[in-house]
Design an enzyme around this catalytic site. Sequence first.
Site: not given
Length: 444
Positions: A417-418
């Site tokens: 999700h980064r």
Amino acid sequence: MAIIDVTIPDIGDFDEVAVIELLVKAGDKVRAEQSLITVESDKASMEIPSSHTGVVKEMLVKLGDKVERGSLVMKLETADAAAAAPATAAPPAAASAAVVAAPPLAAVSVPAVIAPAAVAVAVAAPAHQPAAALSGDLPHASPSVRKFVRELGVPLSEVKGSGPKGRISQEDIQSFSRAVMAGETRTQAQAAKAPAGDGAGLGLIPWPKVDFAKFGPIERKELGRIQKISGTNLLRNAVMIPAVTNHDDADITELEALRVLTNKENEKSGVKVTMLAFLIKACVNALQKFPQFNSSLDGDALVYKNYWYIGFAADTPNGLMVPVLKDADKKGILQISAEMGELAKKAREGKLSPGEMSGATFTISSLGGIGGRYFTPIINAPEVAILGVCRSTMEPVWNGKEFVPRLMLPLSLTWDHRVIDGAAAARFNAHLGQILADFRRVLL
Ligand code: CAO
């Protein structure tokens, strides 16, 4: 009895590495797979295991020596007469990959490993492949020191190394432990009590210690080398990556018909085409359309790779291995199938070279030959996404007028999700589904 020369195996893209630890001496008995020496590049360290069981007759390396593939490590007396030819040490495992590893060395030596969540919990993190970006600030310590650290439960990141470049020695660990006992150093437990927002450590309570024998008969068996290595990688990847999994289904009714026809037409070639070959090709197409899925984090930057190397998890008697199919964009389904078959065979026979396990830009973990519905694969750092695939089943699908029988393939895409957000992941899966439903789209 035979005396064999044990030499350094293929250690990936390194010309020379330094010997930083001798783990055995002349006269010692060693088992096949037992670590003999530790070598270190400027990025990572790894242990070189023995290829045979035997007795060390003579050590031919000393601390500080520079070695490369083919360098002599020792003379080993073995009962295996068939081993009389010079022996290369078994391919190395980056025992320290979890912490030190930085590509390419860690990537070279650690099976990627990707597990359904349940497996990951059980192994607590196969030795974990490297997040490139991770290497920079990680403490420098040899695999045996790391083993010592794990046994004591000491938080390595809190220890100051007294050696060159801050290298942490066994003495440093002992001093740290003594300081903790004497109350001079803050422990994790103390850190856990720190005010909210302190952010120091994970503040975890200790692992439960249970005397199972109190409840019934037990048997204790050491984990295999591959399991240990992949375990630490998995743990690192599970803990450090904010991962999310999207589940979806692809209609592969027509593709399965094409696969069956292809196999019929190529019966004599000896090459069997499975759905995985089509998935590799379809994934390359999706990775090209959504390049952030083929990237790696490097500090605050994203490194986009303009090559498409697809790792695939292979179940082997020694544990999970991840051979890598290189330049998948340049290969057709038959070539991919043939190469996959060869790589999977080598993986099962324990004959994969580090080079055949390195460089993946994206990984597929297929349990389609076994069963299941969906699972949550763990990303193989420094990659940023992984596709899990389960067994296809015939299902009633509503086409707007009626239910029709369609062959549906369950897909589970885990993403970092980064780097990726939910909308992009949903689009990636939708695109993949469209290609699998109509493979002609690969040409567009
Ligand atoms: N749906 C239905 N059937 C499938 C399928 C799917 N998604 N995928 C494969 N199959 C079928 C194949 O067509 C083959 O059928 P036949 O025996 O009738 O020819 C059968 O299942 C066995 O396939 P396979 O496993 O030999 O071949 P593959 O190319 O699909 O996979 C490999 C190769 C090496 C990936 C696989 O053998 C393997 O090791 N899988 C396990 C990977 C794993 O453990 N992942 C989890 C990691 S987390 O711990």
